[in-house]
Design a protein around this motif. Structure first.
Motif, PDB file in Angstrom:
ATOM      1  N   GLY A  25       0.839  -1.188   0.000  1.00 40.41           N
ATOM      2  CA  GLY A  25       0.000   0.000   0.000  1.00 40.41           C
ATOM      3  C   GLY A  25       0.877   1.243   0.000  1.00 40.41           C
ATOM      4  N   THR A  26       0.238   2.380  -0.126  1.00 42.62           N
ATOM      5  CA  THR A  26       0.965   3.640  -0.077  1.00 42.62           C
ATOM      6  C   THR A  26       0.554   4.396   1.178  1.00 42.62           C
ATOM      7  N   THR A  72      -2.926   5.643   0.326  1.00 42.64           N
ATOM      8  CA  THR A  72      -3.959   4.594   0.234  1.00 42.64           C
ATOM      9  C   THR A  72      -3.362   3.261   0.690  1.00 42.64           C
ATOM     10  N   PRO A  73      -3.289   3.037   2.001  1.00 41.55           N
ATOM     11  CA  PRO A  73      -2.641   1.834   2.512  1.00 41.55           C
ATOM     12  C   PRO A  73      -3.306   0.528   2.098  1.00 41.55           C
ATOM     13  N   ASP A  74      -4.583   0.574   1.732  1.00 45.59           N
ATOM     14  CA  ASP A  74      -5.294  -0.653   1.371  1.00 45.59           C
ATOM     15  C   ASP A  74      -5.257  -0.957  -0.123  1.00 45.59           C
ATOM     16  N   THR A  75      -4.651  -0.085  -0.923  1.00 47.05           N
ATOM     17  CA  THR A  75      -4.554  -0.295  -2.365  1.00 47.05           C
ATOM     18  C   THR A  75      -3.115  -0.676  -2.697  1.00 47.05           C
ATOM     19  N   ALA A  76      -2.927  -1.872  -3.218  1.00 41.89           N
ATOM     20  CA  ALA A  76      -1.578  -2.373  -3.473  1.00 41.89           C
ATOM     21  C   ALA A  76      -0.983  -1.790  -4.745  1.00 41.89           C
TER      22      ALA A  76
END
Length: 176
Positions: free
Chosen positions: A43-44, A47-51
């Motif tokens: 993640g970022t 957006t921690p949940d978007t790989a």
């Protein structure tokens, strides 16, 4: 003759220590130079949940800068990264390493965000795959995803001018 072997071993040890003391600790050879960057899906900070995957970064060279909010030396190099980002000479990708999401976000909000993208690696898995043993560390990755250079410690203007920018010029497509 009885003392010859211990004396030879002692002399060899002193020789190794002497050579080791005169080496630059930032010149750590990386076994990854010339090899593809490790695969990852992270993640970022935004957006921690978007790989984001390694394949998402292919197509143009970039600097992968490994940093953390708890890192004192990262503060030293941060103004240089901001200048580099303003100049637009290279894409900067951050790798936030062994950090807390809130602390990392606050650090960039306070100091400015030089990164086009910041990967979030709270467990340090990608850092481990890259052979990171301390922060900051910076990797130059070419358009095909191959690691071309590794710098240990804070970046400096001298390192940029002598090493990174010439390598980057070789990797960037020539404009007619």
């Amino acid at each position: 003759m009885r003392y010859a072997l211990p004396l030879v071993l002692f002399a060899a040890l002193v020789g190794f220590l002497y050579v080791g003391l005169h080496r630059d600790p930032r010149l750590v050879p990386s076994p990854l130079i010339g090899k593809p960057a490790p695969d990852f899906a992270l993640g970022t900070l935004a957006t921690p949940d978007t790989a984001v995957k390694r394949a998402d970064l292919l197509g143009k060279p970039y600097l992968l800068n490994v940093w953390a909010s708890w890192c004192a030396q990262c503060r030293e190099e941060h103004p240089l990264l901001l200048d580099l980002q303003r100049a637009g000479r290279v894409t900067l990708v951050g790798l936030n390493y062994h950090d807390e999401l809130g602390a990392a976000r606050a650090w960039l909000t306070e100091r400015g965000d030089p990164y086009g993208l910041t990967l979030f690696d709270p467990e340090g898995r990608l850092g481990l795959d890259l052979g990171v043993y301390g922060v900051p560390e910076t990797f130059l990755v070419d358009a095909s995803g191959t690691i071309r250079y590794k710098h240990v410690g804070p970046l400096t203007n001298d390192v940029l001018a002598r090493e990174l920018l010439p390598l980057l010029a070789q990797l960037s497509p020539r404009r007619p």
